[in-house]
Every structure is written in structure tokens, then in C-alpha cells.
Design a protein around this motif. Sequence first.
Motif, mmCIF file in Angstrom:
data_model
loop_
_atom_site.group_PDB
_atom_site.id
_atom_site.type_symbol
_atom_site.label_atom_id
_atom_site.label_comp_id
_atom_site.label_asym_id
_atom_site.label_seq_id
_atom_site.Cartn_x
_atom_site.Cartn_y
_atom_site.Cartn_z
ATOM 1 N N PRO A 281 0.827 -1.212 0.000
ATOM 2 C CA PRO A 281 0.000 0.000 0.000
ATOM 3 C C PRO A 281 0.860 1.260 0.000
ATOM 4 C CG PRO A 281 0.002 -1.014 2.182
ATOM 5 C CD PRO A 281 0.696 -1.977 1.255
ATOM 6 N N ASP A 282 0.382 2.266 -0.682
ATOM 7 C CA ASP A 282 1.095 3.548 -0.741
ATOM 8 C C ASP A 282 0.625 4.508 0.343
ATOM 9 O OD1 ASP A 282 2.556 2.998 -3.291
ATOM 10 O OD2 ASP A 282 0.504 2.859 -4.045
ATOM 11 N N MET A 283 -0.566 4.249 0.866
ATOM 12 C CA MET A 283 -1.121 5.110 1.905
ATOM 13 C C MET A 283 -2.017 4.274 2.811
ATOM 14 S SD MET A 283 -3.452 8.566 1.447
ATOM 15 C CE MET A 283 -2.088 9.543 0.855
ATOM 16 N N LEU A 284 -2.038 4.627 4.102
ATOM 17 C CA LEU A 284 -2.906 3.956 5.060
ATOM 18 C C LEU A 284 -3.898 4.958 5.621
ATOM 19 C CD1 LEU A 284 -0.306 1.826 7.071
ATOM 20 C CD2 LEU A 284 -1.768 1.084 5.190
ATOM 21 N N LEU A 285 -5.154 4.606 5.559
ATOM 22 C CA LEU A 285 -6.219 5.427 6.142
ATOM 23 C C LEU A 285 -6.690 4.670 7.380
ATOM 24 C CD1 LEU A 285 -7.867 8.019 5.597
ATOM 25 C CD2 LEU A 285 -9.533 6.605 4.430
ATOM 26 N N CYS A 286 -6.344 5.182 8.552
ATOM 27 C CA CYS A 286 -6.515 4.439 9.798
ATOM 28 C C CYS A 286 -7.726 4.935 10.580
ATOM 29 C CB CYS A 286 -5.259 4.574 10.659
ATOM 30 S SG CYS A 286 -3.758 4.016 9.840
ATOM 31 N N VAL B 139 5.528 2.588 4.778
ATOM 32 C CA VAL B 139 4.929 3.719 4.079
ATOM 33 C C VAL B 139 5.487 5.021 4.653
ATOM 34 C CG1 VAL B 139 2.773 2.497 3.582
ATOM 35 C CG2 VAL B 139 2.949 3.871 5.644
ATOM 36 N N ASN B 140 5.396 6.073 3.871
ATOM 37 C CA ASN B 140 5.818 7.400 4.322
ATOM 38 C C ASN B 140 4.959 7.814 5.519
ATOM 39 O OD1 ASN B 140 5.886 10.365 4.513
ATOM 40 N ND2 ASN B 140 7.117 10.238 2.642
ATOM 41 N N GLU B 141 5.594 8.386 6.537
ATOM 42 C CA GLU B 141 4.849 8.784 7.732
ATOM 43 C C GLU B 141 3.712 9.750 7.414
ATOM 44 O OE1 GLU B 141 5.741 11.097 11.927
ATOM 45 O OE2 GLU B 141 7.377 9.967 10.971
ATOM 46 N N LYS B 142 3.932 10.629 6.438
ATOM 47 C CA LYS B 142 2.880 11.577 6.058
ATOM 48 C C LYS B 142 1.712 10.885 5.346
ATOM 49 C CE LYS B 142 5.805 15.678 5.728
ATOM 50 N NZ LYS B 142 6.312 16.757 4.838
ATOM 51 N N PHE C 152 -5.036 14.220 3.407
ATOM 52 C CA PHE C 152 -5.353 13.060 2.576
ATOM 53 C C PHE C 152 -5.203 13.372 1.095
ATOM 54 C CE2 PHE C 152 -8.949 9.726 1.699
ATOM 55 C CZ PHE C 152 -8.004 8.845 1.228
ATOM 56 N N ASP C 153 -5.976 14.355 0.590
ATOM 57 C CA ASP C 153 -5.938 14.650 -0.850
ATOM 58 C C ASP C 153 -4.608 15.287 -1.254
ATOM 59 O OD1 ASP C 153 -7.556 16.625 0.806
ATOM 60 O OD2 ASP C 153 -7.049 17.889 -0.896
ATOM 61 N N SER C 154 -3.985 16.030 -0.336
ATOM 62 C CA SER C 154 -2.682 16.638 -0.653
ATOM 63 C C SER C 154 -1.637 15.559 -0.910
ATOM 64 C CB SER C 154 -2.218 17.538 0.496
ATOM 65 O OG SER C 154 -3.107 18.601 0.709
ATOM 66 N N GLN C 155 -1.622 14.527 -0.055
ATOM 67 C CA GLN C 155 -0.650 13.455 -0.225
ATOM 68 C C GLN C 155 -0.923 12.637 -1.482
ATOM 69 O OE1 GLN C 155 1.620 14.894 2.091
ATOM 70 N NE2 GLN C 155 2.272 12.778 1.796
#
Length: 542
Positions: free
Chosen positions: A204-209, A229-232, A255-258
Motif C-alpha cells: 500500500p502507498d497510503m494507510l487510512l486508519c 509507508v511514508n509517515e505523512k 489526505f488529498d494533498s498526499q
Amino acid sequence: MTRFIFITGGVVSSLGKGLASAALGASLQARGYKVRLRKLDPYLNVDPGTMSPTQHGEVFVTDDGAETDLDLGHYERFTGVPARQSDNVTSGRIYKMVLEKERRGDYLGGTVQVIPHVTDQIKTFVLSDLTDEDFCLCEIGGTVGDIESLPFLEAIRQLSNELGRERAMVIHVTLLPYIPTAGEIKTKPTQHSVKELLSVGIQPDMLLCRSDRPIPESERRKIALFCNVNEKNVIAALDAPTIYQVPIDYNAQGFDSQVCKFFGLPVEPAPDLSRWHGIVERATKPEGEVTIGVVGKYTSLLDSYKSLAEALVHGGLANNVRVRLRWFDSEVFEKGDAVNHLEDVHGIMVPGGFGERGAEGKIKAATFARTRRVPYFGICFGMQMAVIECARNLANLPRASSSEFGYTEEPLVGLMTEWIRGEQLVKRSAAGDLGGTMRLGAYKCHLVEGTKVRSIYGSDVIQERHRHRYEVNINYREQLEAAGMRFSGMSPDGLLPEIVEYPDHPWFIGVQFHPELKSKPFDPHPLFTSFIRAAIEQSRLV
């Protein structure tokens, strides 16, 4: 160039993947991008049309007649982009298409296998019917680790490699539970879920927790470290006072910025979320309150009426009031004077349904609304029961019923066997399959001059979405209108009753279609806006 964002879910179901997808789509729209949202469902049904609402929630119907997952309702409500047949697919439909190709000999004698044939069919679906969209968001149903979802995960793994990082991204929605006795948020379920995803070749490139409290920076760093994953890109998904706050909260979390940074797109200027700020302001600071009683058959799972509940909320937004919903099982009203539980509601909503169970309770609710002059809104089955109530109690037809319940001497409601769609005649029979055989999708309706619905819509022709196989019998029109019920909306050929109303009632309207499917928080449906306005007037009389 269309960029693809694949949204998966882990740990447990019902984390809000659909809402997250819809909110991200809305945020990207607010940045000026064109989006399309899709749902890939792993169950073996061809579509959810034959599934019980208490198992899977409501069936959302598109303009082009697809019976789809309820998440497509979220997509439409947040983005305003009309969903299509090509925006929802199931394992059943994928396998059906593969087997049809095999029977035709399309595979030229080859052995048909999950890889590549099933996965290729999934990839074809994901890439098809797109034009100039900047983003296509594809939500994968189910939970990572389920056997059923493996072909879909393999397909998006292949697609991600084929498209490259400049065109494909994977977002994993996961859970951070809080253990009160330990006083800690636990990251281990998320770590294991990501490992499960890695086991099928997807990083995964991003985690939505999902969490019920803010995530400490130490835990965010830990998640980033162990999940690679990147901390950001570890985004907190916290509970919100209203679902329409979610695009604002996710934007504040970056979220959308990343997502934009991942694809090398500019982060500035910031998205214009003024629309959502206005909606949240009205939702959280209303000027009043009304109570609507919903008399349904599937109240054990409120997702059965998801679009309906949201449309009522939208009607409240349009009138700047909070709408409180009281849910009633219609079967309860079949016993004694239980219908008097409706005494203190300001409006009565009777939604759609199938079968005889609870029908008499809905008829009693219609009687209560008519005689007590309480605003009544009947949708699909709710309209049919209101017509039967009129026939029995006003038109001297005590045996009036629906042929859906079995043989009746007075079939006020009967099975549709043919109707016009566009310029084609559609035919059905009682002996045919149940799946996909109803009158589905958008159809035109002509409104009668001088009626309440004509003034509400402000137009003489409307187009609404349908999902039904039984229809009010036009042969009883004269008797019903003589009893006081007016047929205020008809199909273009004048054969199918679409809307009925009582002219001498404060607000009593039944519609054969499902207006809730087209309502949005930024564009409330006029019928729901008018219904809630009538409920406000009723609240002043109580």
C-alpha cells in the motif's frame, strides 16, 4: 491520462471504504479534477438485486438500470457524478462473462483459469468506459484475507505494475482499536493487515486508519516503520458528527494533498471546500427539528434504507432543520392500536419493499396519515399500499389487494408484463427469473397541471429512477379519483400511474419511483424538501 486509485480494506468490514472513496472523490473534484468512482464486489451474485436488504443493505439503481451496491449512492451523493452500469461489478458477473466467452469458443481451446482469464476480465472492466477522467477510484469490496477477493487483488496488483507508479496508487483502510484497560491504541491489527496485503504482492502507498481518537505521533511513526509507508501517508480517519464533515476532516489530515504529491500534481491552491462547510454548518446548527416516522419492513438493518435516510436529511438541510428519524417495523402496526405510536411524529414515510409481510401495517399507517391529516410520503410499495387503503376505505372496494400477495378479486396492484423503454417494448412474465427483470432505471413521467407535484417540481415532465415489478392498475383510476385520490403523474403513454395525491390533504403523495436515489446534500430532491417543509408546518400544529 486517467490515474487509478485502488482502495482496499483490512482487519474488519464496515470501516467506511465507500465513504472514504466518496470523500476523496469530492476533495479531488474541489481541486478541479474530473473523477469517476467504481466498486468491485467479490460476492458470487451477478448483482445485489436478489439479495435481502437485511443482509446487504439497499440496492442502489442507476439511470441506465443497473442494480448496484449501496456505496455507489455515497459516490453520487458526494460527487454528483451519475453512476453507470460500468461502475459496479461482482465476481458473479465476471465469472459469467468468462464462462460465456468459453462457451462461444473465444479462448480457442485454451484451459480457462483464474489467471489470466478472470483477472484479465477484471482489468478490462476497470479500464473500460472512461474518457477524459483525471482519476478513477476503484473500491475493492470485502476485507483483505477473504478468499473471495483474491482475484480482484491479483488484478489490481497486475494493473499497478502495468500502469506504473505515475498512474496507479493503493490506499489501504484499516483499524486502530483502543484498548481501555491498556490505555493504548493498538497498531498490531494494522500491521498484520498490511502483511496480508503484502502476501499477495501489494504494497500500500497510503494507510487510512480508522480510530475513535487522535493518533499519537509515536504510533504514526511506528505504523509507517512497520508497514513501509511514508509517515505523512499515515492518515487518521476519525469519527465525525456528520458524514458530510468527512471531506473537510480528511483534507485537514492531508489526505488529498498526499494523493496529489504521490502523482506529482500541484498541492496548491487548496481545494475549495466551501460547499461542504456550508452543508456542515446547516447540519450541525439547525434552526429547528422535526420527527419523521419511517414505517418499513427491513428496519433490523438501517442500511436497507440508506439513500432514503440521507434524502430525508437533505430535506432537512434545505429547510435548515434537523430531521430525527423514528423507525417502525410495519408488522407491529398489524396488532391492535399500535399504529397510534405515530401520534407524535410530524410526517410519515412508507418506503419500498417486497412481499406480503408487513403490508397491512403499512396500509394502517396510510389510514392514520390520511385521517389524522399528517404529511404522508409513500415510495414504491408505500404508494401501492396507500392506493389499496383508498380503495378499501373510500372507494367501496373492501377486497382490494395486490396480486403480489396471491390471487385477489380486486387486483388494485398487479404484475407488470410489458412496458415501453425508450422506443422498445419490454416484456416480462411471472415465470421468469427474478434477477434483473424489474422495471429498472430512469423513466419519464408527465405531471398533471394544477397538482401539488406539478408545483413542487416546477416542470410538467420529470425523469426518475424505478425498481419494481408491480404497478397500480390503471383500470381502477376512475373509481379511485371519484373517491378523492388524484392520479397526478403518468407514464408518457398514459398507462402506468406514477404519482398519486390527495388534493384536500395538507401533504399526501405516493410515487412509484425512488426519488431518494437522486437526492444530494448540495442538491436536495424537491419532493423531500417539500415533505420536510410540510412536516415543519405539522410540528406547529402538534
